[in-house]
Motif scaffolding. Sequence first.
Motif, PDB file in Angstrom:
ATOM      1  N   GLY A  23       0.983  -1.042  -0.356  1.00 37.32           N
ATOM      2  CA  GLY A  23      -0.306  -0.210  -0.061  1.00 37.32           C
ATOM      3  C   GLY A  23       0.628   0.940   0.078  1.00 37.32           C
ATOM      4  N   LYS A  24       2.495   0.990  -0.168  1.00 45.20           N
ATOM      5  CA  LYS A  24       2.925   1.701  -0.219  1.00 45.20           C
ATOM      6  C   LYS A  24       3.772   2.229  -2.197  1.00 45.20           C
ATOM      7  CE  LYS A  24       4.198   2.580   4.888  1.00 45.20           C
ATOM      8  NZ  LYS A  24       5.176   2.873   5.443  1.00 45.20           N
ATOM      9  N   LEU A  25       3.957   4.280  -1.501  1.00 40.15           N
ATOM     10  CA  LEU A  25       4.687   4.263  -3.106  1.00 40.15           C
ATOM     11  C   LEU A  25       6.231   4.082  -2.854  1.00 40.15           C
ATOM     12  CD1 LEU A  25       2.453   7.430  -4.106  1.00 40.15           C
ATOM     13  CD2 LEU A  25       2.416   5.042  -4.518  1.00 40.15           C
ATOM     14  N   ALA A  26       6.952   4.149  -4.604  1.00 42.86           N
ATOM     15  CA  ALA A  26       8.342   4.173  -3.889  1.00 42.86           C
ATOM     16  C   ALA A  26       9.074   4.150  -5.100  1.00 42.86           C
ATOM     17  CB  ALA A  26       8.715   2.619  -3.393  1.00 42.86           C
TER      18      ALA A  26
ATOM     19  N   GLN B 158       5.019  16.336  -5.988  1.00 45.07           N
ATOM     20  CA  GLN B 158       4.544  16.049  -5.053  1.00 45.07           C
ATOM     21  C   GLN B 158       3.752  15.270  -5.307  1.00 45.07           C
ATOM     22  OE1 GLN B 158       2.277  20.372  -5.811  1.00 45.07           O
ATOM     23  NE2 GLN B 158       3.713  21.148  -4.674  1.00 45.07           N
ATOM     24  N   ILE B 159       4.539  13.829  -5.874  1.00 50.07           N
ATOM     25  CA  ILE B 159       3.845  12.596  -5.965  1.00 50.07           C
ATOM     26  C   ILE B 159       3.098  12.378  -4.828  1.00 50.07           C
ATOM     27  CG2 ILE B 159       4.542  10.489  -6.163  1.00 50.07           C
ATOM     28  CD1 ILE B 159       5.459  11.940  -8.910  1.00 50.07           C
ATOM     29  N   SER B 160       3.228  12.452  -3.904  1.00 48.48           N
ATOM     30  CA  SER B 160       2.829  11.793  -2.531  1.00 48.48           C
ATOM     31  C   SER B 160       1.024  12.585  -2.451  1.00 48.48           C
ATOM     32  CB  SER B 160       3.025  12.411  -1.323  1.00 48.48           C
ATOM     33  OG  SER B 160       4.185  11.372  -1.192  1.00 48.48           O
ATOM     34  N   GLN B 161       0.908  13.477  -3.067  1.00 47.07           N
ATOM     35  CA  GLN B 161      -0.694  14.580  -3.065  1.00 47.07           C
ATOM     36  C   GLN B 161      -0.427  14.256  -4.507  1.00 47.07           C
ATOM     37  OE1 GLN B 161       3.165  15.677  -2.211  1.00 47.07           O
ATOM     38  NE2 GLN B 161       2.706  17.499  -1.025  1.00 47.07           N
ATOM     39  N   ARG B 162      -0.192  14.631  -5.738  1.00 44.61           N
ATOM     40  CA  ARG B 162      -0.571  14.212  -6.228  1.00 44.61           C
ATOM     41  C   ARG B 162      -0.929  12.517  -6.419  1.00 44.61           C
ATOM     42  NH1 ARG B 162       3.602  14.816 -10.639  1.00 44.61           N
ATOM     43  NH2 ARG B 162       2.037  14.100 -12.726  1.00 44.61           N
ATOM     44  N   PHE B 163      -0.747  11.361  -5.842  1.00 43.21           N
ATOM     45  CA  PHE B 163      -1.161  10.256  -5.844  1.00 43.21           C
ATOM     46  C   PHE B 163      -2.468  10.037  -5.130  1.00 43.21           C
ATOM     47  CE2 PHE B 163      -1.569   6.199  -3.941  1.00 43.21           C
ATOM     48  CZ  PHE B 163      -2.003   5.395  -5.356  1.00 43.21           C
ATOM     49  N   ALA B 164      -2.538  11.407  -3.441  1.00 43.29           N
ATOM     50  CA  ALA B 164      -3.282  11.479  -2.416  1.00 43.29           C
ATOM     51  C   ALA B 164      -4.359  11.848  -3.311  1.00 43.29           C
ATOM     52  CB  ALA B 164      -3.559  11.988  -1.336  1.00 43.29           C
ATOM     53  N   ALA B 165      -4.834  12.598  -4.620  1.00 40.54           N
ATOM     54  CA  ALA B 165      -5.842  13.162  -4.815  1.00 40.54           C
ATOM     55  C   ALA B 165      -6.899  12.197  -6.032  1.00 40.54           C
ATOM     56  CB  ALA B 165      -5.212  14.637  -5.997  1.00 40.54           C
TER      57      ALA B 165
ATOM     58  N   LYS C 192      -7.709   8.773  -8.269  1.00 37.68           N
ATOM     59  CA  LYS C 192      -8.896   8.021  -9.089  1.00 37.68           C
ATOM     60  C   LYS C 192      -8.420   6.873  -8.251  1.00 37.68           C
ATOM     61  CE  LYS C 192     -12.567   6.394 -11.144  1.00 37.68           C
ATOM     62  NZ  LYS C 192     -13.887   6.937 -12.057  1.00 37.68           N
ATOM     63  N   TRP C 193      -7.126   6.485  -7.841  1.00 37.94           N
ATOM     64  CA  TRP C 193      -6.819   5.221  -7.602  1.00 37.94           C
ATOM     65  C   TRP C 193      -6.846   5.234  -6.049  1.00 37.94           C
ATOM     66  CZ3 TRP C 193      -1.325   2.601 -10.087  1.00 37.94           C
ATOM     67  CH2 TRP C 193      -1.794   1.711  -9.378  1.00 37.94           C
ATOM     68  N   GLN C 194      -6.214   6.189  -5.720  1.00 34.04           N
ATOM     69  CA  GLN C 194      -6.591   6.249  -3.815  1.00 34.04           C
ATOM     70  C   GLN C 194      -7.794   6.287  -3.379  1.00 34.04           C
ATOM     71  OE1 GLN C 194      -3.890   6.087  -1.657  1.00 34.04           O
ATOM     72  NE2 GLN C 194      -5.368   7.024  -0.125  1.00 34.04           N
ATOM     73  N   LYS C 195      -8.612   6.834  -4.220  1.00 36.37           N
ATOM     74  CA  LYS C 195     -10.018   7.234  -4.160  1.00 36.37           C
ATOM     75  C   LYS C 195     -10.431   6.118  -3.714  1.00 36.37           C
ATOM     76  CE  LYS C 195     -10.696  12.180  -3.774  1.00 36.37           C
ATOM     77  NZ  LYS C 195      -8.826  12.235  -3.793  1.00 36.37           N
ATOM     78  N   ASN C 196     -10.251   5.074  -4.779  1.00 36.90           N
ATOM     79  CA  ASN C 196     -11.130   3.055  -4.874  1.00 36.90           C
ATOM     80  C   ASN C 196     -10.232   2.386  -3.445  1.00 36.90           C
ATOM     81  OD1 ASN C 196     -12.166   4.070  -7.100  1.00 36.90           O
ATOM     82  ND2 ASN C 196     -11.274   3.627  -8.395  1.00 36.90           N
ATOM     83  N   ILE C 197      -9.205   2.826  -3.178  1.00 34.63           N
ATOM     84  CA  ILE C 197      -8.726   2.439  -2.368  1.00 34.63           C
ATOM     85  C   ILE C 197      -9.016   2.186  -0.859  1.00 34.63           C
ATOM     86  CG2 ILE C 197      -6.903   1.901  -0.861  1.00 34.63           C
ATOM     87  CD1 ILE C 197      -4.469   2.211  -3.477  1.00 34.63           C
ATOM     88  N   GLU C 198      -9.655   4.043  -0.654  1.00 34.68           N
ATOM     89  CA  GLU C 198     -10.297   4.121   0.288  1.00 34.68           C
ATOM     90  C   GLU C 198     -11.958   3.938   0.319  1.00 34.68           C
ATOM     91  OE1 GLU C 198      -9.826   8.270   0.155  1.00 34.68           O
ATOM     92  OE2 GLU C 198      -7.419   8.560   1.313  1.00 34.68           O
TER      93      GLU C 198
END
Length: 159
Positions: A22-25, A81-88, A90-96
């Motif tokens: 669930g983390k990014l690298a 700003q990878i963390s902020q872009r990923f948090a916004a 659709k992929w992250q929204k589907n995970i949530e």
Amino acid sequence: MTFRKFVQIGRVVFLNYGRFKGKLAAIVDVIDGNRALIDGPCTGVPRQPFKFSEMYLTKYLLKLQRSQRSKGVREEWEKKQISQRFAASKWQKNIEKHEVRITMTDYDRYKLGRAKQSRNKIIKDAFRRIKKKSMKAKDTRLKAKAAKKATKKKAKTEQ
């Protein structure tokens, strides 16, 4: 082109297996056809080899040199700003959304089903009203057209 995301140095990956699931690298180096050296200094993932089958490629790409140090990876990560872009994303929204659904109880699922039923009923009623209104408008247009034809026919016969 069929593929849009390639395994390449600087590609940001989403880890789907292991301790850091669930983390990014970011891919720092490609070891062989099955593994890559990854580093996630901003997400708490230490530099380590990781199998390609245990990660998903994202659309984000960093400009990195081969085997770049963690400091350089961190600077580029924060610059893009990878963390902020990923948090916004659709992929992250589907995970949530998936996490919320996992934690639902039977009663929550029941309430969700009833809410969907009432929403669908409202939509169906609105659709029927619109359809009925358009059918009436269509009927009046057809009647007007028929009346116009009849008057033209009548005018021709009178001549």
